[in-house]
Design a protein around this motif. Structure first.
Motif, PDB file in Angstrom:
ATOM      1  N   ASP A  35       0.826  -1.209   0.000  1.00  0.00           N
ATOM      2  CA  ASP A  35       0.000   0.000   0.000  1.00  0.00           C
ATOM      3  C   ASP A  35       0.858   1.257   0.000  1.00  0.00           C
ATOM      4  O   ASP A  35       0.534   2.244  -0.669  1.00  0.00           O
ATOM      5  N   SER A 217      -4.451   1.038  -2.454  1.00  0.00           N
ATOM      6  CA  SER A 217      -3.593   1.383  -1.310  1.00  0.00           C
ATOM      7  C   SER A 217      -4.401   1.591  -0.028  1.00  0.00           C
ATOM      8  O   SER A 217      -3.827   1.746   1.043  1.00  0.00           O
ATOM      9  N   HIS A 218      -5.741   1.584  -0.138  1.00  0.00           N
ATOM     10  CA  HIS A 218      -6.598   1.796   1.029  1.00  0.00           C
ATOM     11  C   HIS A 218      -7.430   0.553   1.352  1.00  0.00           C
ATOM     12  O   HIS A 218      -8.421   0.641   2.069  1.00  0.00           O
ATOM     13  N   GLU A 223      -4.903   3.271   5.620  1.00  0.00           N
ATOM     14  CA  GLU A 223      -5.251   4.517   4.942  1.00  0.00           C
ATOM     15  C   GLU A 223      -4.345   5.673   5.353  1.00  0.00           C
ATOM     16  O   GLU A 223      -3.908   6.455   4.505  1.00  0.00           O
ATOM     17  N   ARG A 224      -4.068   5.814   6.648  1.00  0.00           N
ATOM     18  CA  ARG A 224      -3.282   6.955   7.106  1.00  0.00           C
ATOM     19  C   ARG A 224      -1.844   6.872   6.581  1.00  0.00           C
ATOM     20  O   ARG A 224      -1.293   7.851   6.072  1.00  0.00           O
ATOM     21  N   SER A 226      -0.798   5.237   4.002  1.00  0.00           N
ATOM     22  CA  SER A 226      -0.837   5.417   2.554  1.00  0.00           C
ATOM     23  C   SER A 226      -1.005   6.884   2.189  1.00  0.00           C
ATOM     24  O   SER A 226      -0.423   7.366   1.202  1.00  0.00           O
ATOM     25  N   THR A 227      -1.797   7.612   2.966  1.00  0.00           N
ATOM     26  CA  THR A 227      -1.990   9.040   2.708  1.00  0.00           C
ATOM     27  C   THR A 227      -0.678   9.799   2.854  1.00  0.00           C
ATOM     28  O   THR A 227      -0.326  10.647   2.023  1.00  0.00           O
TER      29      THR A 227
END
Length: 244
Positions: A35, A217-218, A223-224, A226-227
């Protein structure tokens, strides 16, 4: 001509560079690192499309060719998505035999590389061809590397030998050499196609970012991370654009 040839070859062969990793590691890679790689690549491509391709297209032809080209790029990718079998390689957990179905998947991945090759080729035909082309070739190459690794990993998980998986994954990227040269020649000899070609490339890249890279990637609760990776990739590409 030499520059566009080198650029298309390097971006296409980045698929093989990513696949090369499969010869030295085990059959698994944590979803977190997949990710992170995908999100970083998405950031790279976002900066390349919005800060390089789109401004170049606007300068070359104005707003209307930009709109037409972007929608053509999105339409092309949409048709590929609807009519060619596709698999979420990064999140596939169950194996299938390397039969006609797996060959279909490999063929689909190969065909999905066509717009990427065109993106590199038309970038070299722009007014700032060398600089823009090199940046887009770099961005597409970075996108191809994790893709090549994931394709090879998918094949190894189907009990294919590591060497054969590496070869097959590398071959999926070679089509970008031919489509890159095609895009370059078309836009070089028909100058009015340049803004359409650049915006087509931008539309194709934006579609890949939002439809493929960001969702993948989420998909596993990262998620965090990847962000953060997306933002770092974005800033990294902006730095390259500013420097070169």
């Amino acid at each position: 001509m030499t520059e566009v040839l080198y650029g298309t070859i390097l971006s296409a062969m980045s698929t093989g560079l990513g696949a090369l990793i499969i010869l030295f590691i085990g059959q698994s890679m944590t979803h977190k690192w997949r990710d992170i790689l995908l999100a970083f690549t998405a950031g790279i491509m976002m900066a390349a499309s919005t800060m390089s391709l789109i401004p170049e297209a606007l300068n070359a032809g104005g707003f209307l060719p930009l709109v037409v080209g972007i929608f053509l790029g999105v339409l092309t990718l949409t048709l590929l998505e609807k009519n060619i079998p596709h698999i979420d390689i990064a999140h596939n957990k169950k194996g299938i035999e390397f039969d006609e179905k797996a060959m279909l998947i490999v063929a689909a991945i190969t065909l999905h590389n066509i717009p990427e090759g065109l993106s590199v080729g038309v970038s070299y035909a722009s007014e700032n061809g060398g600089d823009t082309g090199n940046l887009i070739a770099f961005a597409i190459g970075l996108q191809n590397a994790p893709e090549g690794f994931l394709v090879a990993l998918f094949l190894v998980n189907q009990k294919i030998s590591r060497l054969k998986a590496f070869i097959v994954a590398t071959l999926t990227g070679t089509i970008e050499i031919f489509t890159g040269l095609l895009g370059f020649y078309l836009t070089s000899y028909v100058a009015s196609l340049v803004p359409y070609g650049l915006s087509f490339a931008a539309g194709a890249m934006l579609f890949i970012i939002y439809k493929e890279l960001i969702p993948e990637s989420h998909g596993d609760g990262h998620e965090r991370t990847s962000t953060y990776s997306f933002i770092i990739g974005l800033l990294f590409m902006i730095l390259l654009i500013d420097l070169f």
